[in-house]
Design an enzyme around this catalytic site. Sequence first.
Site, PDB file in Angstrom:
ATOM      1  N   ARG A 177     -54.246 -16.928  27.908  1.00  0.00           N
ATOM      2  CA  ARG A 177     -55.130 -16.761  26.948  1.00  0.00           C
ATOM      3  C   ARG A 177     -56.902 -16.966  27.440  1.00  0.00           C
ATOM      4  O   ARG A 177     -57.815 -16.119  26.521  1.00  0.00           O
ATOM      5  CB  ARG A 177     -55.073 -17.012  25.583  1.00  0.00           C
ATOM      6  CG  ARG A 177     -53.989 -16.278  24.700  1.00  0.00           C
ATOM      7  CD  ARG A 177     -53.743 -16.652  23.429  1.00  0.00           C
ATOM      8  NE  ARG A 177     -53.311 -17.945  23.015  1.00  0.00           N
ATOM      9  CZ  ARG A 177     -53.572 -18.835  21.818  1.00  0.00           C
ATOM     10  NH1 ARG A 177     -54.617 -18.409  20.850  1.00  0.00           N
ATOM     11  NH2 ARG A 177     -53.342 -20.210  21.455  1.00  0.00           N
TER      12      ARG A 177
ATOM     13  N   LYS B 100     -56.137 -24.177  33.140  1.00  0.00           N
ATOM     14  CA  LYS B 100     -56.821 -24.143  32.297  1.00  0.00           C
ATOM     15  C   LYS B 100     -57.570 -25.367  31.973  1.00  0.00           C
ATOM     16  O   LYS B 100     -58.223 -25.725  31.408  1.00  0.00           O
ATOM     17  CB  LYS B 100     -55.354 -23.594  30.782  1.00  0.00           C
ATOM     18  CG  LYS B 100     -56.568 -24.426  29.535  1.00  0.00           C
ATOM     19  CD  LYS B 100     -55.305 -23.803  27.974  1.00  0.00           C
ATOM     20  CE  LYS B 100     -54.460 -24.066  28.445  1.00  0.00           C
ATOM     21  NZ  LYS B 100     -53.639 -24.612  27.153  1.00  0.00           N
TER      22      LYS B 100
ATOM     23  N   GLN C  41     -44.299 -29.870  38.213  1.00  0.00           N
ATOM     24  CA  GLN C  41     -43.416 -28.622  37.268  1.00  0.00           C
ATOM     25  C   GLN C  41     -42.648 -27.867  37.805  1.00  0.00           C
ATOM     26  O   GLN C  41     -43.660 -27.208  37.563  1.00  0.00           O
ATOM     27  CB  GLN C  41     -43.607 -28.705  35.713  1.00  0.00           C
ATOM     28  CG  GLN C  41     -42.946 -28.838  35.038  1.00  0.00           C
ATOM     29  CD  GLN C  41     -42.371 -28.157  33.661  1.00  0.00           C
ATOM     30  OE1 GLN C  41     -43.278 -28.085  32.866  1.00  0.00           O
ATOM     31  NE2 GLN C  41     -41.622 -28.154  32.674  1.00  0.00           N
TER      32      GLN C  41
ATOM     33  N   GLY D  81     -52.717 -31.932  28.098  1.00  0.00           N
ATOM     34  CA  GLY D  81     -53.826 -31.920  29.184  1.00  0.00           C
ATOM     35  C   GLY D  81     -55.027 -30.746  28.166  1.00  0.00           C
ATOM     36  O   GLY D  81     -56.358 -30.898  28.622  1.00  0.00           O
TER      37      GLY D  81
ATOM     38  N   GLU E  33     -40.119 -26.038  16.188  1.00  0.00           N
ATOM     39  CA  GLU E  33     -41.475 -25.479  15.748  1.00  0.00           C
ATOM     40  C   GLU E  33     -41.676 -24.356  14.868  1.00  0.00           C
ATOM     41  O   GLU E  33     -41.092 -23.369  14.614  1.00  0.00           O
ATOM     42  CB  GLU E  33     -40.678 -25.129  17.496  1.00  0.00           C
ATOM     43  CG  GLU E  33     -40.965 -26.252  19.268  1.00  0.00           C
ATOM     44  CD  GLU E  33     -42.094 -25.923  18.464  1.00  0.00           C
ATOM     45  OE1 GLU E  33     -43.000 -26.026  18.848  1.00  0.00           O
ATOM     46  OE2 GLU E  33     -42.694 -27.490  18.333  1.00  0.00           O
TER      47      GLU E  33
ATOM     48  N   ASN F 145     -57.123 -22.944  24.446  1.00  0.00           N
ATOM     49  CA  ASN F 145     -56.061 -21.626  24.140  1.00  0.00           C
ATOM     50  C   ASN F 145     -57.234 -20.985  24.752  1.00  0.00           C
ATOM     51  O   ASN F 145     -56.374 -19.887  25.281  1.00  0.00           O
ATOM     52  CB  ASN F 145     -54.851 -22.121  23.909  1.00  0.00           C
ATOM     53  CG  ASN F 145     -54.099 -23.000  23.237  1.00  0.00           C
ATOM     54  OD1 ASN F 145     -53.659 -23.484  23.867  1.00  0.00           O
ATOM     55  ND2 ASN F 145     -54.433 -23.657  22.134  1.00  0.00           N
TER      56      ASN F 145
ATOM     57  N   LYS G 258     -89.306 -31.949  47.339  1.00  0.00           N
ATOM     58  CA  LYS G 258     -87.395 -32.088  47.970  1.00  0.00           C
ATOM     59  C   LYS G 258     -87.126 -33.814  48.331  1.00  0.00           C
ATOM     60  O   LYS G 258     -88.429 -33.394  49.188  1.00  0.00           O
ATOM     61  CB  LYS G 258     -87.020 -31.483  48.296  1.00  0.00           C
ATOM     62  CG  LYS G 258     -86.073 -30.698  48.722  1.00  0.00           C
ATOM     63  CD  LYS G 258     -85.338 -30.511  50.710  1.00  0.00           C
ATOM     64  CE  LYS G 258     -86.129 -31.163  51.302  1.00  0.00           C
ATOM     65  NZ  LYS G 258     -85.588 -30.797  52.884  1.00  0.00           N
TER      66      LYS G 258
ATOM     67  N   ASN H 155    -104.420 -36.801  46.719  1.00  0.00           N
ATOM     68  CA  ASN H 155    -104.722 -35.609  45.544  1.00  0.00           C
ATOM     69  C   ASN H 155    -103.838 -34.336  46.404  1.00  0.00           C
ATOM     70  O   ASN H 155    -104.728 -34.369  47.644  1.00  0.00           O
ATOM     71  CB  ASN H 155    -105.938 -35.497  45.925  1.00  0.00           C
ATOM     72  CG  ASN H 155    -105.514 -34.375  44.447  1.00  0.00           C
ATOM     73  OD1 ASN H 155    -105.517 -33.196  44.291  1.00  0.00           O
ATOM     74  ND2 ASN H 155    -107.113 -35.136  43.920  1.00  0.00           N
TER      75      ASN H 155
HETATM   76  C1  UD1 Z   1     -46.738 -28.033  21.355  1.00  0.00           C
HETATM   77  C2  UD1 Z   1     -45.844 -28.418  20.566  1.00  0.00           C
HETATM   78  C3  UD1 Z   1     -45.697 -28.524  19.225  1.00  0.00           C
HETATM   79  C4  UD1 Z   1     -47.427 -28.563  18.752  1.00  0.00           C
HETATM   80  C5  UD1 Z   1     -48.020 -27.920  19.479  1.00  0.00           C
HETATM   81  C6  UD1 Z   1     -49.605 -28.802  19.938  1.00  0.00           C
HETATM   82  C7  UD1 Z   1     -43.293 -29.102  22.048  1.00  0.00           C
HETATM   83  C8  UD1 Z   1     -41.813 -27.964  22.125  1.00  0.00           C
HETATM   84  N1  UD1 Z   1     -44.652 -28.027  20.686  1.00  0.00           N
HETATM   85  O1  UD1 Z   1     -46.782 -26.918  21.242  1.00  0.00           O
HETATM   86  O2  UD1 Z   1     -44.844 -28.635  17.888  1.00  0.00           O
HETATM   87  O3  UD1 Z   1     -47.460 -28.247  17.181  1.00  0.00           O
HETATM   88  O4  UD1 Z   1     -47.746 -28.641  20.906  1.00  0.00           O
HETATM   89  O5  UD1 Z   1     -50.897 -28.832  20.155  1.00  0.00           O
HETATM   90  O6  UD1 Z   1     -43.420 -29.549  22.215  1.00  0.00           O
HETATM   91  N2  UD1 Z   1     -46.609 -27.337  29.573  1.00  0.00           N
HETATM   92  C9  UD1 Z   1     -45.667 -28.314  30.193  1.00  0.00           C
HETATM   93  N3  UD1 Z   1     -44.938 -27.554  30.617  1.00  0.00           N
HETATM   94  C10 UD1 Z   1     -44.117 -26.948  30.149  1.00  0.00           C
HETATM   95  C11 UD1 Z   1     -45.026 -26.555  29.046  1.00  0.00           C
HETATM   96  C12 UD1 Z   1     -45.834 -26.655  28.467  1.00  0.00           C
HETATM   97  O7  UD1 Z   1     -46.542 -29.259  30.620  1.00  0.00           O
HETATM   98  O8  UD1 Z   1     -43.694 -26.169  30.528  1.00  0.00           O
HETATM   99  C13 UD1 Z   1     -47.856 -27.885  28.899  1.00  0.00           C
HETATM  100  C14 UD1 Z   1     -48.687 -27.389  28.457  1.00  0.00           C
HETATM  101  O9  UD1 Z   1     -49.807 -27.145  29.924  1.00  0.00           O
HETATM  102  C15 UD1 Z   1     -49.848 -27.695  27.334  1.00  0.00           C
HETATM  103  C16 UD1 Z   1     -48.890 -28.548  26.248  1.00  0.00           C
HETATM  104  O10 UD1 Z   1     -47.661 -28.882  27.272  1.00  0.00           O
HETATM  105  O11 UD1 Z   1     -51.122 -28.636  28.258  1.00  0.00           O
HETATM  106  C17 UD1 Z   1     -48.499 -28.136  25.288  1.00  0.00           C
HETATM  107  O12 UD1 Z   1     -47.800 -27.055  25.684  1.00  0.00           O
HETATM  108  P1  UD1 Z   1     -47.836 -25.621  24.919  1.00  0.00           P
HETATM  109  O13 UD1 Z   1     -46.608 -24.044  25.200  1.00  0.00           O
HETATM  110  O14 UD1 Z   1     -49.278 -25.506  24.936  1.00  0.00           O
HETATM  111  O15 UD1 Z   1     -46.964 -26.022  23.458  1.00  0.00           O
HETATM  112  P2  UD1 Z   1     -47.442 -25.625  21.953  1.00  0.00           P
HETATM  113  O16 UD1 Z   1     -46.421 -24.173  21.684  1.00  0.00           O
HETATM  114  O17 UD1 Z   1     -48.825 -24.990  21.636  1.00  0.00           O
END
Ligand code: UD1
Length: 473
Positions: free
Chosen positions: A17, A24, A84, A112, A166, A239, A367, A393
């Site tokens: 997004r 991001k 990952q 992050g 979730e 986001n 500079k 001056n």
């Molecule tokens: C996650 C939580 C949710 C919580 C929310 C709060 C889970 C399953 N859900 O949802 O309960 O309310 O955060 O903001 O954990 N990321 C990875 N690898 C992945 C997927 C995600 O590193 O495979 C990282 C993303 O970059 C991000 C963070 O994990 O920094 C959260 O991932 P995101 O997909 O935003 O989780 P939400 O669906 O928002």
Amino acid sequence: MSFPVDVVVMAAGKGTRMKSLRPKVLHRLGGRALAQHVIDCAARLSARSVVVITGHGAEQVEAGLTTPLGSGESAAPKLRFVRQEPQLGTGHAVQQAVPVLADDGVVLILNGDVPLIGQATLETLLQACDGQHLALLSVDTGGDATGYGRIVRAVDADRSVHAIVEHKDANEAQRRITEWYSGVMAAPAALLKPLLKGLTNDNSQREYYLTDVVKHAVAQGLVVRAVTTRDEVEVAGVNSPVQLAELERAYQRRLAHGLMEQGVRLADPARLDVRGELLCGQDVEIDVNCVFEGRVKLGDGVRIGANCVIANAAIDAGAVIHPFTHIDGEKLGVSVGRGALVGPFARLRPGAQLGEDVHIGNFVEVKNSTLAAGAKANHLAYLGDATVGERVNYGAGSITANYDGANKHRTVIEADVHVGSNCVLVAPITLGAGGTVGGGSTLTKSTPPGALAVARGKQMVLEGWQRPTKKKS
Ligand code: UD1
Ligand code: CA
């Protein structure tokens, strides 16, 4: 904390997004990458190590983040990156870190893209964990929690945490729950690792959810503790560009209030941007629309006029920076001495060092030059690679011709020299102390002390001149 803390920062997600070419977590808030805020917070907690999980834009993310310097007696945490590939969910992300997480520590999981998480809140969470329990940070402001994982609690009096569900997997009743999971949790590595092994992806998103460790822990009879915050800024994720801008304002508001509490007078806290570190002495006044970048120090009684942009500079006590001045010290830095007056519309570039009571007026560029106490260049002038003595001056329209097309050369103007208007000082050149340069002169040779040098209308040299070539350095 009586136990070592190892932080895992999840930063592998795509951030679709943001609609940006940059990963991001590298977008900037208050001049720092989002994930850098998180790493810096881990350092303030005296974490033993920080493991950042990267995936999308991994190389850029890894190059864009650093471990902060250690503070006080605590050393900087060891920073590591783990990839990952592919991204199969937050649980899968933390699984990648398992091989580098020691068994004797508490693992603190942070996002992050949640940059303003606070040290005090995390300390409370770590206390709840106490080196033994799974503890999570939840948020409850009583409002809409659409999109977030809901905290499902027992119906009995102790209201203990049962699970995180979730949003996409939640039923109607669960979606009405206003308490949601912030994405932050802490657990001893020895407890977390086996729980991570048990994760499956049988859910609506076909992802390995980190949040499922809660229900597995409960099934094993373990107590899950929750710390709840009402502070939405701390747990706000970034986001989209809108969320980034909103969080930036919230961050700036906090920073401005902190400065005002110290006694800094801001004409309008809503019209200040600090993209780095602003250190202020006593009795400092800052007018509207100023931007501070990098590390800026303002001494006692400093006044900053409206619409100034100031980066990497030290401005000593009593100095006044008039409106629309641009000071950019970059790596070399800029220093402005006690009681100096700069601007309006002045430009100080890297390596400008102004002594006490120096005056730099409108449309003057400085500079890599040192100006000793009381030197003045009040209008329309350029000083580059120059050493300027006390009380010199320097007239309007005068410049140092410091660049011959290939190499830079120095100009030395000794104490008490008067340089008239519209002069060109062709470097390398030294003007002896107390001398005078007549207006409109083009000087190509050094002058002795006390001399009057006037060099106007010399003939053009057309023969025997060769364009210089670059020196090997
Ligand atoms: C996650 C939580 C949710 C919580 C929310 C709060 C889970 C399953 N859900 O949802 O309960 O309310 O955060 O903001 O954990 N990321 C990875 N690898 C992945 C997927 C995600 O590193 O495979 C990282 C993303 O970059 C991000 C963070 O994990 O920094 C959260 O991932 P995101 O997909 O935003 O989780 P939400 O669906 O928002
Ligand atoms: Ca998601």
